[in-house]
Every structure is written in C-alpha cells, then in structure tokens.
Design a protein around this motif. Structure first.
Motif, PDB file in Angstrom:
ATOM      1  N   TYR A   2       0.823  -1.207   0.000  1.00 17.01           N
ATOM      2  CA  TYR A   2       0.000   0.000   0.000  1.00 17.01           C
ATOM      3  C   TYR A   2       0.861   1.263   0.000  1.00 17.01           C
ATOM      4  O   TYR A   2       0.388   2.353  -0.209  1.00 17.01           O
ATOM      5  CB  TYR A   2      -0.998  -0.009   1.162  1.00 17.01           C
ATOM      6  N   MET A   3       2.117   1.073   0.196  1.00 14.88           N
ATOM      7  CA  MET A   3       3.048   2.186   0.030  1.00 14.88           C
ATOM      8  C   MET A   3       3.683   2.015  -1.338  1.00 14.88           C
ATOM      9  O   MET A   3       4.148   0.940  -1.680  1.00 14.88           O
ATOM     10  CB  MET A   3       4.151   2.093   1.074  1.00 14.88           C
ATOM     11  N   HIS A   5       6.548   3.574  -3.692  1.00 19.05           N
ATOM     12  CA  HIS A   5       7.704   4.454  -3.629  1.00 19.05           C
ATOM     13  C   HIS A   5       7.659   5.226  -2.322  1.00 19.05           C
ATOM     14  O   HIS A   5       7.868   6.432  -2.280  1.00 19.05           O
ATOM     15  CB  HIS A   5       7.727   5.427  -4.811  1.00 19.05           C
ATOM     16  N   GLY A   6       7.288   4.515  -1.294  1.00 17.42           N
ATOM     17  CA  GLY A   6       7.269   5.127   0.032  1.00 17.42           C
ATOM     18  C   GLY A   6       6.106   6.081   0.248  1.00 17.42           C
ATOM     19  O   GLY A   6       6.043   6.767   1.245  1.00 17.42           O
ATOM     20  N   ARG A   7       5.177   6.121  -0.673  1.00 17.39           N
ATOM     21  CA  ARG A   7       4.086   7.067  -0.503  1.00 17.39           C
ATOM     22  C   ARG A   7       2.742   6.380  -0.559  1.00 17.39           C
ATOM     23  O   ARG A   7       2.557   5.440  -1.328  1.00 17.39           O
ATOM     24  CB  ARG A   7       4.107   8.113  -1.624  1.00 17.39           C
ATOM     25  N   VAL A  10      -3.414   8.075  -2.796  1.00 22.33           N
ATOM     26  CA  VAL A  10      -4.737   8.497  -2.346  1.00 22.33           C
ATOM     27  C   VAL A  10      -5.522   9.081  -3.517  1.00 22.33           C
ATOM     28  O   VAL A  10      -4.951   9.479  -4.525  1.00 22.33           O
ATOM     29  CB  VAL A  10      -4.668   9.554  -1.222  1.00 22.33           C
TER      30      VAL A  10
ATOM     31  N   SER B  30       6.559  11.709   4.986  1.00 22.10           N
ATOM     32  CA  SER B  30       6.796  12.152   3.611  1.00 22.10           C
ATOM     33  C   SER B  30       7.474  11.045   2.799  1.00 22.10           C
ATOM     34  O   SER B  30       7.974  11.282   1.716  1.00 22.10           O
ATOM     35  CB  SER B  30       7.617  13.439   3.591  1.00 22.10           C
ATOM     36  N   GLY B  31       7.490   9.839   3.352  1.00 23.41           N
ATOM     37  CA  GLY B  31       7.931   8.706   2.559  1.00 23.41           C
ATOM     38  C   GLY B  31       9.402   8.347   2.677  1.00 23.41           C
ATOM     39  O   GLY B  31       9.894   7.488   1.959  1.00 23.41           O
ATOM     40  N   VAL B 392       4.021   4.102  12.340  1.00 24.24           N
ATOM     41  CA  VAL B 392       2.868   3.776  11.495  1.00 24.24           C
ATOM     42  C   VAL B 392       3.220   3.977  10.023  1.00 24.24           C
ATOM     43  O   VAL B 392       2.795   3.224   9.159  1.00 24.24           O
ATOM     44  CB  VAL B 392       1.650   4.633  11.898  1.00 24.24           C
ATOM     45  N   PHE B 393       4.040   4.946   9.739  1.00 27.95           N
ATOM     46  CA  PHE B 393       4.443   5.205   8.356  1.00 27.95           C
ATOM     47  C   PHE B 393       5.797   4.575   8.029  1.00 27.95           C
ATOM     48  O   PHE B 393       6.521   5.062   7.178  1.00 27.95           O
ATOM     49  CB  PHE B 393       4.431   6.705   8.066  1.00 27.95           C
ATOM     50  N   GLY B 394       6.151   3.552   8.758  1.00 23.92           N
ATOM     51  CA  GLY B 394       7.286   2.737   8.331  1.00 23.92           C
ATOM     52  C   GLY B 394       8.610   3.005   9.019  1.00 23.92           C
ATOM     53  O   GLY B 394       9.605   2.347   8.710  1.00 23.92           O
ATOM     54  N   GLU B 601       8.929  19.365   0.595  1.00 19.22           N
ATOM     55  CA  GLU B 601       7.951  18.471   1.211  1.00 19.22           C
ATOM     56  C   GLU B 601       7.123  19.218   2.248  1.00 19.22           C
ATOM     57  O   GLU B 601       7.612  20.131   2.913  1.00 19.22           O
ATOM     58  CB  GLU B 601       8.673  17.310   1.905  1.00 19.22           C
ATOM     59  N   PRO B 608      -3.997  10.728   5.205  1.00 17.99           N
ATOM     60  CA  PRO B 608      -5.169  10.647   4.344  1.00 17.99           C
ATOM     61  C   PRO B 608      -6.309   9.907   5.029  1.00 17.99           C
ATOM     62  O   PRO B 608      -6.088   9.087   5.918  1.00 17.99           O
ATOM     63  CB  PRO B 608      -4.656   9.860   3.135  1.00 17.99           C
TER      64      PRO B 608
END
Lengths: 531, 653
Positions: A2-3, A5-7, A10, B30-31, B392-394, B601, B608
């Motif tokens: 669900y990620m 490229h790390g994003r 949506v 921001s990934g 949560v975002f890795g 960024e 979301p």
C-alpha cells in the motif's frame, strides 16, 4: 504494497469531489421520495407506524420539518386509540430516543423541542428526572440554548422542582458564563417564588437582603464586562421591581359638560359588561358609558393613563449605593451607554428634581456619543430614542414642579422636547405652553386635557393636530411657525366648541390661495384666524 | 540478530527527544525510510517521564555515567576505508548534574519493598527481551524477523495496561528491580563528579502511625502511579505543538487535561489569579473596580496592536513600569506581570510584555478556562506519540542502540553512514543527532546554559479548594530583582502522574548555581518538611514534603550550528529541552530542520482519510492490514475522553 515508492496512493481531490457529489444526489433522491410517500399516506388517512418510520428517516436528517412532526402527532393520537398501554409504552420510549437523536442533529430545533413537550404532556407517568438531566446535558454543551431553557422551565414546572434547586442551577451556569439572558431571566422568575411577600405589598417584590445579594452578583457582571447587556437588563429588573398599586390619580367632574373623567395610575380596560369601574351617585350605582377621551380608539370605554416612573421606589439607600457604583464604573468606562443610562434612571428614581441638571448632563454625554460629528458615534440608531427619553423626563419634572406649586399652568417651552407624554396626568391644566421645542405633532393623548383653555405651541415642527380634538374648554390655540401644510389638517379643531382664537402665522398653508375663506368654512365658530 | 537490520536508510535519527521525534514523524510521513535510534533504554531522552523506581534507576545511571568505563563494543576501525574518516560520538550522557535526593517520610517497612509490577530483569537479559506490545496494529508486523531489539512506542496500550491490570507486566518497565533501601538510609545523595559535595541527610523519623499518612514504602509500592517528567512543560492551547498535533493527527495518541488554576505568590501567600472572564466575574478577592480595570487592560491586550497610542510612549520602558501607568492596583500588576505575561519585573520591555499577555489570553477558552493543557501520563508521552506516528508510516525503532561514530567521506565532507555498537555500518543520506550525543570535541567551544529542576512529592495542594484534583501553575518571582523567577507546577493524581493522596510538584528555573541552591528557598516558602509539621502549628497549613529531588539539566537550546566543531554538512543537530514553559522551540526547530533537508515536502500533513487510500489489486495481503491499521487508530481516538478536536467543536455554537 500500500506504500508505493514510500508514498500512500490516495484519491485526487476531483475523485473525492465526484464521490461526494454522487453521495449527495443519492441522499436527495431518498429524501424526496420519502417526503412524497409521507404526504400520500397522510392524504389517504393511513396514519400507521409506517408513517413513523418514513418521517423518522427524514426528520433524522432534518429535524426542522415541522409538518412531519405534525404527522407524527396525528399518528400517535391515532395509535393511542388502537394500541395496548404496553405497546404504546414501547413506542413512546422509542420516540423519546428518536427525539434525543434529532436534538443532537440540531439542538435548537423548535419542532423537536415542541414535540418533546407534547409527548411528555401526554404520558401517564413521565420521567421528569430524566428530562431534567437531558436539559442539563444540552445546557452543558451550550449554556445559552434558549430552546432548552424553555423546555427546562416546562419540565421544572411539571415536576414541581423546588425553586431553590433551579436557582442553584442558574447559579452554576452564570458562574460559567454570565452572558446568559435565559439564566438571568429564570432567576427573575424564581426569586419572587422563593421569597413571596407576605404582606399586601406589591407582587414580585424582593426582600431587601435578597435584593442586595442579587445586586452584588449583577454588579460583578457589569463591572467585569459592561458591554454585556444581559446583566444590565437584569439590573434594571431588580431595581424596577415594585409595580405601584392601582390607584385613582385624579377625578374631574364637569357639571357644564355633564362629564366625569378618571385618571388611573396604570392603563386599564374599562368595559361595560365588567365592573371594573363602578360609579356610585348618592350610594346608588349609576350605569354610564365609559369612553376614551380622544374618542378614536374603539369604544372600549377606557381611561388610559401611563405609569410615569420607570423605576419604582425601592429603598433609597439601595438606589443610592447603586448610583455610586455606577458612577464609579462610568468614570472607568466613560463611553459605556448602559452605564450612563442606568445612572440616569437611578437618578430619576431617587429624586428627579434634585438630579435634573446632572441628568441633563448625562444625556448630553450620551447624545454626544450617538451623534456622528465626533466620528465615533457609538449608537446612532438610538439617537431618537434618547431624545424621546429625555423629553419624557423633562415633562415628568415639569409636572412635578407644577404639582408642588399647586397651579394649573404648565410651562414646557424651550426644552428641546421631541415628544409629549404623560398628557393623561394633565387633566386639570388650563394653560399649556409648548413653544420652542422640536415637536412634530400634537398627539391624540392631548385630548385628555379636559380643562385646557390656552395652548401655545409656536415654533415647533408640528405637522398634525390629531390631539386637538374634543377639548371642551379650549379657547386659544397658537401655532405660529410650524409645518402645517394642508388646511385639512385643521379638521380636528372643529370639534372644540369654544375655540375662538387661532394663530397660524408662519405655516406653509398660509401661502395657499383663498386660505382664509377655506378656513372660515372649515371652522365657522372660530372668530379670529391669523395667517 | 543485529545483522538483520537494513543497511540503507534515507534518514538516521539519533535521540528520541521531542524535536527528533517530530522530525522522525515528518520524515516517515513524507515517505523517507527512517531509522530512529536511542542509546537509552527508554524513549524521550531528557524529555522522558519515569515511574518512581524508573526515576531512581535513572538517578543511578546519572551517577554511574561518569564512573563507568567503556563497555565492550565492536570495533569499527576496520569498517572504514581510506577515503573516509570517523567522527566518534559521546559514550555517556553528561547533561545531568548535581543530583540530590531528600527523603522526608519514615522508612517503616521491611527492606526489599518493590514496585508492584516491576520487572525482574538484569541488564543483559534486557538486551534480548522481546517486548510483548500489542503491535498487531502496526505495520512493523511485517518485519517480525528483526523485531528482537526494536520496540514500538506504544502509548495507548500502556495506558490501558496501567489502568486495567496492574499485575500485567508494564511494557515500559525496562529496569531491574531496585534495592536501594538498605539499612536505615532511605536517602542517598548522588553527586556528579564532586565527591566532597556528598551530603547525607537522614531524617530518621520514628514511625508515626497516626492518621493515614504516606510512607516511603507506599510511594515505592505505588511507584507505577508516578510519571515523573524530567522537563516540566505545558502545551499552550493555541501553541505550535497543539497545532502540529492536530494537523498531523498525532493527537489521537494522546490525552490531555486542562490546567485548572493559575496561581500567584504574593506577600507570602498563594492565591488564585483570575484570568478568564468567568474567573474575574466569580472572584471574591477583587473589588468591583479592580475587576473592571483588569478586564479593561486584558481586553486591550488582546488587540493592543490596534491601539498604538496606548503604549507607544512607553515602548522604551519596562513592562512593569508601563503597568503602573494603567491605574492597576499592586496585586493586579503582580498578576499580570508574573502570572499572565510570566515575564521578569526588571527586564521585560513593554512590547514583549504586551505580546506575552496577548499570547496567554488568546489561548484562553479553546479547551477550557486556562490557556494550558497537560498531557496525561506526563510530558514524556508527547515524543512517543510522534514516534508512533513515524512507526505507522514505516519508521524503524531501536532503543538501547548505541552509535559509535559517523563515517564521513573525506572528499565531499559529507556523512555517509553510522556504525553502531554491533559494528554494523548503516548508510543514509541525512543524519539528525541530538546535542548530547556529540563528542566533547565537537562541543568544546559551545557555551551551554543550565536548567535547575526540582521534583517534589507532597501530601497536599499549595492552595486547598473544594476539589483536590487541581492542576496548577505558579510563578514565584525572584526576591532580588534580576534573578530568575521559579516556575512551579503542581500535578494531581488525575493527571496520572502521581499516586492518590499525593501531589507531584515540579520546579524549574534557569540556573545560576546548583539546582538546590537555586530552588531550595522557594521550596521552603511553599512547603514544610514532613517531620516538623506536627510541632509548628503555623506550618501546618503548608503542604508537607515527602520526597524531593534536585538536579541540573543542560540547556542546549539556542545554540548556533556553527558553534559545533567539524560537523558534516548533512548532519543536523537537535537540542535538548529548553527552560521555557511551552514547546515552541522544539517544534520550530523540527520544522526548520525538516524544511532545510526537504525543502519541497510538506511538514507533517494530515494523514489521508482511510477511505481515500487506493490499494493495488495485485497485493491483497497488505491491503487488509493497511486498512485495519488506520481504522484501528481511528477507533482508538474516538474512545479517548479528551481528544484535541472535539472540545473546539463545542465553541462553534
């Protein structure tokens, strides 16, 4: 994954908007079809539980659809005759829950609160404690929700909640936020209940210790925020508590005209069928017809009289100390109109003549604030109100002076008056001087001056003479330099039988051609008309 | 097992204090691939909160730090090639000094009192213990293979643990059982370095069984009820931290309590400061005229910029002098100067004072009648909340993970990697490091300030009212002008930071001497030692001290990057806690650094909406877990009693 490229991937805002739009469309369709179905059933007289279901779908989303609440009431009335008490109890329980959910959608929905009142009123054993709790919860969220306050008063009355408890409740909400008309108002209802006056004194008057406590509370409020009106209004209620007792102010008997006139301390309605006013002559009741002096209002046989003092007389020490605190506040807040106004009212209540000069100065300050030349007009909308209030006080003072002097001549010239009031108290006046003011009319109430012989009203801006009618003794009327335009405005004068002198110099109507002839025709009995 | 740690990251963050944690959340969000490590066994660094036994262990660590030599660590020299050089990092923490502990309550029970639920661990077993956190809802689940020494910040799980089942192993408890109550000496003094300063103050109280009094053993037994903050701070309701918490949705992980009272200390008395409209209205102490004058001045301060004529002439004056021209009585001036603007009498200018007053007033009413919020379970929760967001975002988390050095490319002067204590080399593009990790050489020219801190456990509130659950802040102005005001924060047990029937009191000021020298006079003014209470009747009105700790903490805020020696250009430094009441410095620093590193960024954007996330059809497994993650988090937040968004809604009507 669900990620990507790390994003997170949506939906775009367009996709979101489109999804929203579709959802709304769907909603609208449902709403409209349900509404239609309800109306069809209602027309067909099918008032059953399916109507409850349909209306609840709509009301759940929009509780302000008053017609649908009516529908529900009709259904309930119908079901009451058909269902067993047990079945009905289940329905009622569901209805109460539904109402609560509607209130959460809109806590200020007239229809919902009304329906709840209606429902609770029909229940054999309503659970009032639960209702009080509900009110407390809604007032916790919004302490100024007057719908809920209304409902609370209804519940408290039905459940006979002791006023002391309700007073404590208002206390707690005022403590949280004193800008709360509802809470102050509720106090004004509860306090007289809590402290009933045993003697024959006027209703609703508070014992002095309670009054002082309340004054302190409300003073805290207006010193904290003098621009908050709710506190000032409560303050005014506290001071203006006592209504004067009903009384006959003046009785005038004219043998010549076979006329009897009565003046009361407050407006009354005198009707033939009711025995509000009973005339005894030689101890025998005499049936007479009562009418209002201006003869204009429908024959309600009333002698109207206005209570002329806005503040009734409390213990003057209380007033005096109130005046001092207000003056203190005024020094801190020279621009606060509520404070100025309260000072003026307090001064009038204390001693209108003693404070006359000071009162006028305060009016001056207030007026300076309302008129724009200083570019800081605080309240231009109220400029005329202040002028009228000032006129009223000046007339009151002049009447007082006249009464002290025990004369029947009233001088109101050069007072910058904009309005005439308390004319009903001038029953015995024979000479009235209104010259050099800003009056625009001689109002109907002037007809109360049964003894008036000379009326001077030069140098005003008078346009109508409605009040100069049926004055049995009027001989001279001076109206120089006014704004009378049409000869027809003089029509009312024809009903004054003794009028012999009329001065109309300096009025626009004098310019009209053949005016003298016209007037002679209109007012044949007036000997001398000056134009 | 350490070999299983990935070797490639975008950002490596060393230290789990507030600014580092915010940065970790921002970077993960921001990934970026984030590795977040801390050499300590707990989150937060000097921003942490401890249970009572945790605090005692922390004290011990502070004491030992200076003595303990190097542990056996893997050598790193071989891992560096010729074109590279190493910048070593500091091995022990040197930010805490002058720790002194005083115990005033009687030691009436047998030895070996221990905290209920404390873990029986020894340091070596800690290393390999897997923490049984409810990590099912976290994406790290996928990395179970190397979960061994990583932990996931688990704020909510901890809370429910503590509340529901006290017997359950406390996940936060990493410490071995403390056996410090040897003999009669229930007090020990830890002093950093200077041995001659060692003082032993034993109040050898005979046991007084009267009343239901609190004994030391009770404090130890109930130690898990305590969450003792190393830094004493509050959140301004309109401050940057609250805004960030709400914007980034990190607020779902935290609960807050309003500070209920603003207090003032005047003429030897503690009194409540009326600061909101309702307070002023309800105040029994102020006269009518004072009420008006205070409201008038406060109303003016709210938009003082609109009335320049009111203050322009005084711009060069002190705020305290300016207040005198405003017809305010002395006690009103005291309230405004010390408790509302919280400024110094002798140095604050009129403009700064007005600005501070405005800030205070703007925060009123958003969540309650005072401008401040306190995080339940202590300030230490906040960095953990951001770490959780990062996870949560890795983001990958490793505690007890020491970093030996930075590897710098000689040619470019840029840092390429770190080498950890296992000797693993981990590459990254950017490195963020907390000040205390930098070596002495790097900081040799840096001038640090110090913060003086005291932590007290007392038996009563400094201002008793009907409710004993008050959260209060009090500023005690300095006796001599020019000295520092002392900020006192009193927490009740409802804040979940201390046991029932006690109060946790934090004192803070910027240091001029040692913490005890700076703060003891204020402590004496407000409190009385436990023993003397029954003798002196007058003193009885004061709350009694049960236990006290003093320490100095290094204040590394406001230090220019250029003050550090030889920093590679892609190594960024975060500072430790500052002395201010709010958290603006940390938030601002995190945001500034983030924008420096990733200028394009967005900083911590809202996550979301779960419904708007698009999942690829070909990989169903993560889809399911992905949705449940976020929904889970949503459910959690709705359960919370005081989430940040909801109170505001009440004010809309």
């Amino acid at each position: 994954m669900y990620m990507r490229h790390g994003r997170l991937k949506v939906k775009t805002s367009e996709e979101q908007a489109e999804a929203k739009r579709l959802e709304r469309e769907q909603k609208l369709k449902l709403y409209q079809s349900a509404t239609q179905a309800v109306f069809q059933k209602r027309q067909a007289g099918e008032l059953d539980e399916s109507v409850l279901e349909l209306t609840s779908q709509i009301l759940g989303a929009n509780p302000d659809f008053a017609t649908l609440w009516n529908c529900r009431r009709e259904v309930f009335q119908q079901l009451e005759t058909q269902k067993s008490p047990e079945e009905l109890a289940v329905l009622v329980k569901a209805e109460l829950g539904f109402l609560e959910s509607c209130l959460r959608v809109n806590p200020k929905s007239y229809g919902t609160w009304h329906h709840r009142c209606w429902l609770l009123g029909r229940l054999p054993e309503p659970n009032w404690a639960r209702e009080l709790e509900l009110c407390a919860r809604f007032l916790e969220v919004d302490e100024r929700n007057f719908h809920c306050w209304d409902y609370r008063r209804f519940v408290a009355a039905q459940a006979a909640v002791p006023p002391a408890e309700e007073l404590a409740f208002t206390d707690s909400l005022i403590t949280r936020n004193f800008s709360n008309y509802s809470s102050w108002h509720y106090r004004s209802c509860l306090l007289p209940q809590l402290h009933p006056q045993p003697d024959s004194g006027p209703q609703g008057r508070l014992p002095e210790d309670v009054l002082l406590k309340e004054l302190e509370l409300v003073q805290n409020a207006f010193f904290t925020d003098p621009n908050d009106q709710s506190a000032w209004f409560y303050h005014r209620w506290l001071l203006g508590r006592a209504d004067p007792q009903d009384a006959l102010r003046c009785l005038h008997v004219s043998r010549d005209e076979a006329c009897l006139t009565v003046s009361f301390s407050r407006p009354l309605l005198v009707e033939a069928r009711t025995e509000t006013l009973l005339l005894l002559v030689d101890e025998a009741p005499l049936t007479v017809e009562w009418r209002t002096p201006d003869g204009r209002s429908r024959p309600s046989h009333v002698w109207v009289s206005q209570d002329w003092c806005e503040l009734s007389v409390e213990k003057s020490t209380v007033l005096q100390s109130e005046l001092e605190s207000c003056k203190e506040l005024q020094e801190l807040e020279p621009e606060n109109k509520w404070c100025l106004l309260t000072i003026i009212l307090l001064m009038r209540a204390l001693d209108p003549l003693l404070y006359e000069k000071e009162t006028l100065q305060y009016f001056q300050t207030l007026k300076a604030m309302t008129h724009p030349p200083l570019l800081q007009a605080v309240d231009p909308m109220r400029a005329a109100y202040l002028d009228d209030l000032r006129s009223k006080f000046l007339v009151e003072n002049s009447i007082l002076k006249m009464e002290y002097a025990e004369v029947r001549v009233l001088h109101l010239a050069h007072k910058d008056l904009t309005v005439l009031c308390h004319l009903e108290q001038l029953l015995l006046v024979t000479h009235l001087d209104l010259s050099h003011n800003r009056l625009r009319a001689l109002p109907p109430a002037l007809a109360a001056l049964r003894c008036l012989e000379v009326l001077q009203a030069n140098d005003n801006a008078i346009e109508s003479l409605d009040g100069v009618t049926n004055l049995p003794r009027l001989r001279e009327l001076l109206l120089c330099n006014n704004r009378l335009q049409q000869p027809t405005t003089l029509q009312p004068l024809a009903s004054c039988p003794r009028l012999v002198l009329l001065n109309l110099q300096g009025n626009p109507l004098c310019q009209a051609e053949g005016i003298l002839e016209h007037l002679a025709e209109l007012l044949p009995s007036v000997n001398s008309i000056l134009t | 097992m350490a070999d299983s740690l990935p070797t490639e990251f975008d950002v490596v963050i060393i230290g789990t204090g507030l600014p580092e944690s915010i940065l970790a959340a921002a970077c993960s969000r921001s990934g970026q691939r984030v590795l977040h490590v801390d050499s300590r066994s707990y989150y937060g660094g000097n921003w942490a909160s401890f249970s009572f036994s945790g605090l005692l262990s922390w004290l011990k660590e502070c004491q030992q730090n200076s003595n303990v030599g190097e542990e056996g660590t893997a050598t790193w020299q071989d891992l560096i090639d010729e074109t590279e050089e190493a910048i070593t990092l500091r091995k022990e923490d040197a930010t805490i000094q002058h720790t002194e502990v005083f115990c005033y309550v009687g030691q009436d029970v047998e030895d070996n009192v221990q905290e209920v639920g404390a873990l029986q661990k020894n340091p070596s077993s800690v290393e390999s213990s897997i923490l049984t956190l409810d990590s099912a809802c976290l994406p790290e689940e996928r990395h179970t293979s190397y979960l061994t020494s990583y932990e996931v910040p688990g704020t909510n799980t901890q809370k429910s643990d503590r509340e529901l089942s006290p017997e359950v192993t406390d996940t936060e408890e990493w410490l071995e059982k403390e056996k410090y109550c040897e003999d009669k000496t229930c007090v020990y003094t830890v002093s950093d370095g200077e041995k001659d300063e060692n003082k032993l103050r034993v109040k050898d109280n005979t046991d007084k069984p009267k009343k239901n009094r609190i004994s030391y053993s009770q404090i130890v037994k109930e130690g898990r009820r305590f969450n003792i903050d190393l830094v004493s701070k509050l959140l301004y309701s309109q401050g940057s931290l609250i805004d960030l918490l709400i914007k980034s949705n990190v607020s779902r992980y935290a609960e807050f309590k309003n500070v209920t009272r603003i207090l003032a200390f005047r003429e030897g008395k503690v009194e409540q400061v009326p600061c909101s409209r309702a307070d002023v209205f309800n105040s029994k102490e102020l006269t009518m005229v004072e009420k008006r004058m205070l409201m008038k001045f406060l109303t003016f301060c709210l938009d003082y910029e609109q009335h320049p004529d009111e203050y322009q002439a005084f711009e060069q004056c002190l705020f305290s002098e300016y207040l005198k021209t405003k017809k305010l009585t002395p006690n009103l001036r005291h309230f405004i100067l010390h408790s509302i603007a919280m400024t110094s009498e002798s140095s604050c200018s009129t403009l700064d004072g007005l600005k501070a007053t405005k800030t205070f007033l703007q925060c009123l009413g958003r969540f309650g009648n005072t401008p401040f919020l306190f995080p339940l379970y202590g300030q230490g929760e906040i960095p953990q909340c951001f770490c959780r967001m990062s996870a949560v975002f890795g983001g990958i988390y490793c505690l007890r993970h020491k970093v030996q050095c930075f590897v710098v490319d000689r040619e470019s002067g840029r840092c390429k990697a770190i080498i950890d204590h296992f000797g693993q080399r981990i590459n990254a593009k950017y490195f963020i490091v907390e000040d205390s990790y930098l070596s002495e050489e790097a900081c040799s020219t840096v001038q640090y300030r110090q913060i003086s801190r005291a932590v007290l456990i007392t038996d009563q509130s400094i201002l008793k009212t009907e409710s004993d659950q008050q959260v209060s802040i009090l500023i005690v102005p300095p006796v001599e002008p020019g000295a520092c005001a002392v900020r006192v924060m009193e927490l009740c047990s409802a804040t979940m930071t201390c046991m029932k029937d006690t109060y946790l009191v934090h004192l803070t000021c910027s240091s001029s001497k040692t913490a005890r020298e700076d703060l003891e006079s204020v402590v004496k003014k407000l409190f009385t030692p436990y023993a003397e209470a029954e003798i002196d009747k007058e003193e009885l009105t004061k709350p009694q001290l049960l236990w006290a700790l003093y320490f100095n903490m290094r204040d590394s805020s406001g230090i220019n990057r250029s003050s550090y020696n030889g920093l590679p250009s892609n190594v960024y430094v975060c500072s430790g806690p500052d002395c201010e009441l709010g958290n603006d410095h940390a938030v601002k620093q995190a945001e500034t650094l983030f924008q420096e590193i990733f200028p394009n960024e967005e900083f911590c954007p809202p996550p979301p909406n779960p419904e708007d996330i698009i999942f690829d059809g070909d990989d169903k497994q993560p889809e399911a877990s992905g949705t449940s993650n976020i929904k889970m988090a949503k459910l959690e937040s709705s359960k919370e009693s005081k989430s940040l968004e909801s109170p505001g809604k009440h004010f809309q009507n």
